[in-house]
Design a protein around this motif. Structure first.
Motif, PDB file in Angstrom:
ATOM      1  N   LEU A  86     117.118  15.772  48.565  1.00 37.14           N
ATOM      2  CA  LEU A  86     117.492  17.182  48.391  1.00 37.14           C
ATOM      3  C   LEU A  86     117.822  17.813  49.738  1.00 37.14           C
ATOM      4  O   LEU A  86     117.177  17.524  50.746  1.00 37.14           O
ATOM      5  N   VAL A  87     118.823  18.687  49.722  1.00 34.15           N
ATOM      6  CA  VAL A  87     119.203  19.428  50.912  1.00 34.15           C
ATOM      7  C   VAL A  87     118.721  20.872  50.798  1.00 34.15           C
ATOM      8  O   VAL A  87     118.233  21.450  51.763  1.00 34.15           O
ATOM      9  N   SER A  88     118.859  21.454  49.588  1.00 31.71           N
ATOM     10  CA  SER A  88     118.418  22.831  49.412  1.00 31.71           C
ATOM     11  C   SER A  88     117.950  23.072  47.985  1.00 31.71           C
ATOM     12  O   SER A  88     118.407  22.424  47.048  1.00 31.71           O
ATOM     13  N   VAL A  89     117.044  24.025  47.877  1.00 37.14           N
ATOM     14  CA  VAL A  89     116.556  24.513  46.593  1.00 37.14           C
ATOM     15  C   VAL A  89     116.562  26.026  46.703  1.00 37.14           C
ATOM     16  O   VAL A  89     115.928  26.586  47.588  1.00 37.14           O
ATOM     17  N   ARG A  90     117.314  26.670  45.819  1.00 33.62           N
ATOM     18  CA  ARG A  90     117.384  28.133  45.857  1.00 33.62           C
ATOM     19  C   ARG A  90     117.091  28.702  44.492  1.00 33.62           C
ATOM     20  O   ARG A  90     117.465  28.134  43.482  1.00 33.62           O
ATOM     21  N   ARG A 102     120.473  21.156  45.296  1.00 37.15           N
ATOM     22  CA  ARG A 102     121.609  20.437  45.895  1.00 37.15           C
ATOM     23  C   ARG A 102     121.092  19.230  46.645  1.00 37.15           C
ATOM     24  O   ARG A 102     120.075  19.310  47.327  1.00 37.15           O
ATOM     25  N   ASP A 103     121.834  18.133  46.541  1.00 39.82           N
ATOM     26  CA  ASP A 103     121.424  16.927  47.257  1.00 39.82           C
ATOM     27  C   ASP A 103     122.387  16.620  48.405  1.00 39.82           C
ATOM     28  O   ASP A 103     123.383  17.312  48.608  1.00 39.82           O
ATOM     29  N   ALA A 104     122.077  15.591  49.160  1.00 36.29           N
ATOM     30  CA  ALA A 104     122.849  15.236  50.346  1.00 36.29           C
ATOM     31  C   ALA A 104     124.244  14.729  50.001  1.00 36.29           C
ATOM     32  O   ALA A 104     125.113  14.667  50.879  1.00 36.29           O
ATOM     33  N   PHE A 105     124.499  14.390  48.748  1.00 35.75           N
ATOM     34  CA  PHE A 105     125.800  13.870  48.341  1.00 35.75           C
ATOM     35  C   PHE A 105     126.714  14.962  47.787  1.00 35.75           C
ATOM     36  O   PHE A 105     127.810  14.665  47.313  1.00 35.75           O
ATOM     37  N   GLY A 106     126.252  16.212  47.809  1.00 38.98           N
ATOM     38  CA  GLY A 106     127.062  17.329  47.337  1.00 38.98           C
ATOM     39  C   GLY A 106     126.883  17.653  45.861  1.00 38.98           C
ATOM     40  O   GLY A 106     127.509  18.580  45.367  1.00 38.98           O
ATOM     41  N   ASP A 107     126.062  16.896  45.165  1.00 37.67           N
ATOM     42  CA  ASP A 107     125.817  17.179  43.748  1.00 37.67           C
ATOM     43  C   ASP A 107     124.857  18.347  43.621  1.00 37.67           C
ATOM     44  O   ASP A 107     124.020  18.582  44.494  1.00 37.67           O
ATOM     45  N   ARG A 108     124.987  19.093  42.521  1.00 40.43           N
ATOM     46  CA  ARG A 108     124.106  20.234  42.301  1.00 40.43           C
ATOM     47  C   ARG A 108     123.758  20.353  40.831  1.00 40.43           C
ATOM     48  O   ARG A 108     124.533  19.953  39.967  1.00 40.43           O
TER      49      ARG A 108
END
Length: 168
Positions: A86-90, A102-108
């Motif tokens: 995961l890159v972000s959680v909002r 959102r993950d490091a591969f751009g998927d959300r």
């Protein structure tokens, strides 16, 4: 180590509610038109279409998770995110609260936080993978949102225990 897939156990109940609401709207519209004598094929088709649109709007997302992933299936599309990177959680506020992962591969993936509150096993899976992402350094934004959801889940769990034991 056991690799099992977890599902939202309230999904069927939510689906039934969306069918019930759509069916009640359709029944009321037909009953009103029939009572006034204005029911025609074209109006009936319009009411069926309106009830179908309501059903699609109310159709609940089917959330599932496994080790390192979380998926959200809707009628037309399935979205999947890698929870171990995961890159972000909002937390998105609006008409309804949403949790955006959102993950490091751009998927959300967007899910209703209530799904996690209702399914502590899904929450545990997500929280464990999010901790792994934070430890790896990929989760740069979202620890506060996750902490708040965790606190909410803990509060709901405690209230459930109190209710079950008669201490509310």
């Amino acid at each position: 180590m056991e690799h099992r897939v977890l599902y939202d156990h309230r999904w069927a109940e939510d689906l039934y509610s969306s069918v019930r609401c759509s069916g009640m709207l359709l029944g009321m519209l037909f009953l009103i038109d029939w009572g006034t004598g204005r029911l025609t094929w074209s109006r009936g088709t319009l009411w069926v279409t309106l009830a179908l649109v309501l059903f699609l709007v109310l159709f609940p997302a089917r959330v599932s998770a496994g080790e390192g992933w979380l998926a959200c299936r809707r009628p037309l599309r399935t979205r999947r995110v890698r929870t171990d990177v995961l890159v972000s959680v909002r937390c998105l506020d609006g008409v309804s609260r949403r949790l955006l992962l959102r993950d490091a591969f751009g998927d959300r993936v967007e899910i209703d936080p209530q799904v996690l509150v209702n399914n502590p096993d899904l929450w545990f899976r997500l929280a464990e993978d999010a901790r792994r992402s934070a430890a790896a350094g990929t989760l740069t934004c979202g620890t506060t949102a996750l902490r708040r959801i965790g606190e909410r889940i803990d509060r709901e769990t405690a209230l459930s225990v109190f209710r079950a034991s008669g201490l509310e």
